[in-house]
Write a protein that holds these residues in place. Structure first.
Motif, mmCIF file in Angstrom:
data_model
loop_
_atom_site.group_PDB
_atom_site.id
_atom_site.type_symbol
_atom_site.label_atom_id
_atom_site.label_comp_id
_atom_site.label_asym_id
_atom_site.label_seq_id
_atom_site.Cartn_x
_atom_site.Cartn_y
_atom_site.Cartn_z
ATOM 1 N N LYS A 1 50.998 20.172 8.308
ATOM 2 C CA LYS A 1 49.626 20.461 7.903
ATOM 3 C C LYS A 1 49.571 21.571 6.858
ATOM 4 O O LYS A 1 48.889 21.443 5.825
ATOM 5 N N THR A 2 50.310 22.673 7.097
ATOM 6 C CA THR A 2 50.254 23.815 6.169
ATOM 7 C C THR A 2 50.834 23.491 4.802
ATOM 8 O O THR A 2 50.166 23.726 3.775
ATOM 9 N N PRO A 3 52.083 22.957 4.706
ATOM 10 C CA PRO A 3 52.606 22.666 3.360
ATOM 11 C C PRO A 3 51.817 21.582 2.632
ATOM 12 O O PRO A 3 51.682 21.631 1.409
ATOM 13 N N LEU A 4 51.273 20.615 3.374
ATOM 14 C CA LEU A 4 50.463 19.587 2.718
ATOM 15 C C LEU A 4 49.171 20.180 2.158
ATOM 16 O O LEU A 4 48.732 19.836 1.053
ATOM 17 N N ALA A 5 48.561 21.089 2.931
ATOM 18 C CA ALA A 5 47.338 21.738 2.438
ATOM 19 C C ALA A 5 47.630 22.595 1.211
ATOM 20 O O ALA A 5 46.865 22.594 0.228
ATOM 21 N N ALA A 6 48.772 23.322 1.275
ATOM 22 C CA ALA A 6 49.143 24.143 0.122
ATOM 23 C C ALA A 6 49.441 23.270 -1.091
ATOM 24 O O ALA A 6 49.015 23.578 -2.226
ATOM 25 N N LEU A 7 50.167 22.176 -0.861
ATOM 26 C CA LEU A 7 50.508 21.278 -1.960
ATOM 27 C C LEU A 7 49.247 20.671 -2.588
ATOM 28 O O LEU A 7 49.135 20.551 -3.820
ATOM 29 N N ASN A 8 48.300 20.322 -1.755
ATOM 30 C CA ASN A 8 47.046 19.771 -2.261
ATOM 31 C C ASN A 8 46.289 20.799 -3.099
ATOM 32 O O ASN A 8 45.727 20.474 -4.165
ATOM 33 N N MET A 9 46.321 22.046 -2.627
ATOM 34 C CA MET A 9 45.643 23.103 -3.381
ATOM 35 C C MET A 9 46.332 23.344 -4.720
ATOM 36 O O MET A 9 45.675 23.501 -5.757
ATOM 37 N N TYR A 10 47.664 23.356 -4.731
ATOM 38 C CA TYR A 10 48.397 23.574 -5.981
ATOM 39 C C TYR A 10 48.094 22.454 -6.979
ATOM 40 O O TYR A 10 47.927 22.698 -8.180
ATOM 41 N N MET A 11 48.043 21.230 -6.490
ATOM 42 C CA MET A 11 47.766 20.109 -7.381
ATOM 43 C C MET A 11 46.359 20.205 -7.971
ATOM 44 O O MET A 11 46.127 19.856 -9.139
#
Length: 409
Positions: A201-211
């Motif tokens: 959940k955390t890395p996916l949320a971060a990755l989505n924010m970076y994108m």
């Protein structure tokens, strides 16, 4: 005579034998008494006949000769037919039998009745107990069908029926083991899905924010570069997490067979260290190897390297710039021990008994990028090869991890 192997059948058969022997004894005793009565009556008749002849002034010598005479003449036959003593008429011997047979018949009938009662009673008792046993067995088997294994079938006896019970018990044990394995597999799958969802959940949320940031500022090269690097780190973390989860799943489900062979401890440690030298250099930390290069141990080299590497990663996560991590090994007559030691932050006493649990993280830990699976994976690898992984640590003084293997060389 295989039916005699069963204890209850053997007891019942012995019961019938005893009853039959008892019946034979009773009939024999009755026959002896009847023979004695007939003999007594015959002697009494002979005495009466001798007395009558003597009263008729027949000489004693003639009477004695008559009693000892064995030849049969026609005159004798005619005389007996005249007085009614023939094979077809009632003789005095038959009268003797009639006089002695009444109570003998009653005795024999009583003995037969007692025998019948004992046989029927014993058979009924045997069949009743057998029926009760079958009912209890039916109940236990029905419980087995419902995955309840608290009760068990009778055991410890000989015979075909108890051999059958033993086979059913083995089948029940197999069903129980299968049921437990299925339950563990379901629990493992549930926990695994929950853990994967939570950890990703955390890395996916971060990755989505970076994108989204990169998408909003495509012309800003510096921003694109910075958040692309952060995206790569998130993807690397996700890859490490997924790889660790897959390895844990394979270990927990028993799908891994460790191929143990003799290997050099220096080679195992060297391979584990080489994979992390670049990270240690970037973080300003030093990894040292200390041990006799000719020492060997019996293990699965690839998986043991994985375990040692995870311990070194854990040490890197909990040390600062300038700290030292030392990998060493030593053999004793009983065990081979490899040590991973650091002079980092150490482990709090309230956490030391939990660090090998999956996804466990100390509240005081500064590590925010680990997966929480490294130590658990290392312990599973070592224990899966018959070894032991232990730790000793004090806050602020560093930690020491021991991988202990039995000496088999």
């Amino acid at each position: 005579m295989k039916f005699l192997y069963e204890k209850q059948t053997r007891r019942f058969y012995l019961f019938l034998v005893v009853i039959c022997l008892l019946q034979i004894c009773v009939l024999g005793i009755c026959g002896i008494f009847q023979a004695q009565d007939i003999r007594r009556i015959l002697i009494k008749r002979e005495l009466a006949a001798a007395s009558y002849l003597l009263e008729q002034e027949v000489s004693p010598a003639l009477v004695a000769s008559a009693w000892n005479h064995v030849e049969v003449t026609e005159d004798g036959k005619q005389l007996l037919e005249t007085i009614g003593h023939t094979e077809h008429t009632q003789s005095y011997l038959l009268l003797l039998v009639e006089q002695t047979s009444v109570w003998q018949i009653a005795a024999l009938l009583s003995a037969g009745l007692v025998f019948a009662i004992m046989v029927l009673g014993g058979t009924g008792l045997f069949l009743r107990r057998r029926e009760q046993m079958y009912e209890s067995i039916e109940t236990v088997i029905a419980e087995y069908d419902q995955n309840r294994f608290e009760n068990h079938l009778p055991a410890g006896e000989t015979g075909a029926i108890f051999q059958l019970f033993g086979s059913i018990e083995q089948l029940a044990m197999s069903l129980q083991a299968k049921s437990e394995m299925e339950h563990k597999a379901k629990m493992f799958l549930r926990d695994m899905i929950s853990n994967i969802s939570h950890q990703l959940k955390t890395p996916l949320a971060a990755l989505n924010m970076y994108m989204e940031i990169i998408k909003d500022e495509p012309e800003n090269e510096e921003t694109v570069k910075i958040f692309s690097q952060k995206s790569m780190k998130s993807l690397e973390r996700m890859e490490r997490l997924i790889q660790s989860l897959l390895k844990m799943a394979r270990l927990d489900t028993g799908n891994i067979v460790f191929e143990k062979r003799e290997c050099f401890a220096a080679e195992v440690a060297g391979q584990a260290v080489n994979d992390l030298l670049e990270r240690a250099k970037q973080e300003g930390k030093e990894i040292l190897i200390d041990g006799r290069p000719e020492e060997r141990l019996l293990c699965d080299q690839e998986w043991t390297k994985e375990a040692v590497g995870n311990l070194i990663k854990n040490a890197l996560d909990h040390t600062e710039t300038g700290d030292v991590i030392r990998v060493s090994w030593k053999r004793t007559p009983a065990v081979f021990r490899m040590t991973v030691e650091d002079n980092g932050s150490g482990i709090a006493q309230e956490d030391i008994h939990h660090i090998f649990k999956q996804f466990y993280r100390s509240r005081s830990s500064s590590d925010r990028h680990g997966t929480g699976l490294g130590l658990s994976l290392a312990k599973s690898i070592v224990e899966g090869q018959g070894g032991n992984l232990s730790v000793e640590s004090r806050p602020g003084e560093g930690s020491v991890f021991w991988l202990t293997f039995l000496t088999n060389l």
